[in-house]
Write an enzyme that holds these catalytic residues in place. Structure first.
Site, mmCIF file in Angstrom:
data_model
loop_
_atom_site.group_PDB
_atom_site.id
_atom_site.type_symbol
_atom_site.label_atom_id
_atom_site.label_comp_id
_atom_site.label_asym_id
_atom_site.label_seq_id
_atom_site.Cartn_x
_atom_site.Cartn_y
_atom_site.Cartn_z
ATOM 1 N N ASN A 119 -11.766 -2.053 13.251
ATOM 2 C CA ASN A 119 -11.610 -2.884 14.434
ATOM 3 C C ASN A 119 -12.991 -3.324 14.902
ATOM 4 O OD1 ASN A 119 -8.691 -2.801 14.920
ATOM 5 N ND2 ASN A 119 -9.038 -0.606 15.144
ATOM 6 N N ARG B 156 -14.582 -4.501 17.439
ATOM 7 C CA ARG B 156 -14.625 -4.689 18.895
ATOM 8 C C ARG B 156 -14.661 -3.329 19.563
ATOM 9 N NH1 ARG B 156 -9.592 -2.862 19.872
ATOM 10 N NH2 ARG B 156 -7.900 -3.432 18.449
ATOM 11 N N GLU C 173 0.841 -1.187 0.000
ATOM 12 C CA GLU C 173 0.000 0.000 0.000
ATOM 13 C C GLU C 173 0.880 1.241 0.000
ATOM 14 O OE1 GLU C 173 -3.974 0.227 2.386
ATOM 15 O OE2 GLU C 173 -2.412 1.047 3.671
#
Length: 455
Positions: A301, A303, A200
């Protein structure tokens, strides 16, 4: 509402979840390893179950032991916190197959966002900006070299299955790429069991900004503002604040809208975070970025984040309670159509590590004195007499300070840091005292290189 909750974690986040559970009248069940038997979260739970020795693979990552504890205690739901099994899709599926409630996004969403290449492709399809990079894993070194030539140096070499700032390397030319590719691939195979590598575009001077999202029980996804996370060491966060001093109202609207699209693209439910990079538009005389002309999706993420308390203050909600309500199929405590953020919050991660080189330094806590006062909150995992062991993350506590303005929050932060006394294990409190006198940080015009410039 859920009546009994097993917390599949340890330390400060276990204490944090238990605190909300008990406030809501939910029976809180802790699991702990032999190394953690004397920690506060064990005694503060309504019930606690020993699940194994210190090695996380035999305790906090031992799915069978955790499920057995849930069964023996009659737990109705499992909250994984962060780290350990929190983003393990197989564990989430197993929890639900066992007839328990999983307090988090469903396994399909975890799977979709757990692979960085797949996540990039999904986000691009949903209209979320992504940095130039590969749409498939770089199968070998030749493929990586060809991809980097097309993308343009410098490039970031990433473990597709990585997370938490691990499994990354920067290559400024082909020679460096050849070294970093082999290094990252070997690390990824060893740590994640998946050697897939993503190439990237690397931006040397960026800001790291993330958006808190919450997928509601009725199917809607809402964005609860952004957090600035650019104070980092080894690609891991040390300080977070909300709102970001770099984000204008126009940029905030675009960021939040993109984060909502990201959540909707995977049918997201429960709490999650969409992490982005802001590319500086202009620089001051010291070379620090003072604005942003674009942002790119970094990762999601799936969570609760370590830094969730700053969002809780700005939006006046308890994110753990909202997680539990979503998992139970209930409406949120707030009106999703009338979100009104106010004030400013800053979180500092108090770690058991050298404040100069950030090397871990476990030991017995001989003195533990937490700061108090208006606008000061401490989420801690330890207290006086506890032993910080080398088996787990070095996080000791989170010091959260709030104020009506950033300036007031900074003033309170200086007082709170000065009053926080820890003796025994090494700790980084002195680093925060230094940071809070740093002109670049105080101006708000800082980027992810600020810690390196301080050293």
């Amino acid at each position: 509402m859920i009546e009994s909750l097993l917390v599949a974690n340890r330390g400060e986040i276990a204490r944090r979840i238990i605190r909300t559970a008990r406030r809501l009248g939910i029976r809180a069940i802790a699991v702990y390893s032999e190394a953690d038997a004397d920690l506060p979260f064990v005694t503060e739970a309504d019930e606690a179950v020993l699940i194994g020795p210190p090695n996380p693979a035999q305790s906090y990552r031992n799915a069978e032991a955790i499920l057995a504890a849930a069964k023996s205690t009659g737990a109705q739901a499992i909250h994984p916190g962060y780290g350990f099994l929190s983003e393990n899709a197989e564990f989430a599926r197993t929890v639900e197959a066992s007839g328990l409630i999983w307090v988090g996004p469903d396994a399909d969403a975890i799977t979709a966002m757990g692979d960085k290449i797949n996540a990039r492709n999904l986000m691009a399809a949903a209209g979320v900006p992504v940095a130039p990079g590969t749409t498939d894993p770089a199968a070998d070194l030749d493929a990586a070299v060809a991809a980097a030539a097309e993308i343009g140096y410098p490039v970031m070499v990433k473990a597709a299955a990585g997370g938490g700032g691990m499994g990354m390397g920067v290559a400024v030319d082909e020679a460096a790429l050849r070294t970093e590719y082999d290094k990252v691939r070997a690390f990824a195979e060893r740590m994640f069991g998946d050697g897939s590598v993503l190439i990237e575009r690397y931006f040397p001077r960026v800001r790291h900004v993330e958006v808190q999202i919450l997928g509601l029980a009725d199917g809607r996804v809402v964005a609860l503002g952004e957090r600035e996370c650019s104070v980092q060491r080894r690609n891991q966060k040390l300080v977070e604040e909300s709102p970001s001093p770099a984000v204008s109202p126009e940029l905030r609207a675009r960021l939040l809208a993109a984060a909502v699209r990201a959540g909707e693209a995977v049918g997201y439910r429960n709490a999650g975070t969409v992490e982005c990079l802001l590319v500086p538009r202009q620089r001051d005389s010291e070379g620090a970025g003072s604005g942003s002309e674009d942002f790119f999706f970094l990762e999601m993420n799936t969570r609760l984040q370590v830094e969730h308390p700053v969002t809780e203050y700005v939006y006046g909600i308890d994110l753990v309670e909202e997680q539990l309500r979503v998992a139970a199929g209930l409406a949120p405590t707030f009106d999703p159509d009338a979100l009104t953020p106010s004030g400013h919050a800053i979180e500092m991660r108090i770690n058991a590590e050298d404040p100069k080189r950030f090397l871990p330094g476990p030991g017995v806590v001989k003195t533990w004195v937490e700061p108090t006062g208006e606008g000061v909150r401490v989420d801690s995992g330890y207290t006086e007499g506890n032993t910080v062991t080398p088996f787990y993350d070095s996080l000791l506590a989170k010091l959260i300070v709030t104020g009506d303005t950033r300036e007031q929050a900074l003033e309170r932060a200086r007082s709170a840091v000065g009053a926080f006394r820890i003796e025994g294990p090494k700790n980084n409190v002195a680093f925060f005292a230094e940071l809070l006198e740093n002109g670049e940080f105080l101006s708000g015009a800082y980027d992810t290189g600020i810690v390196g410039r301080m050293r």
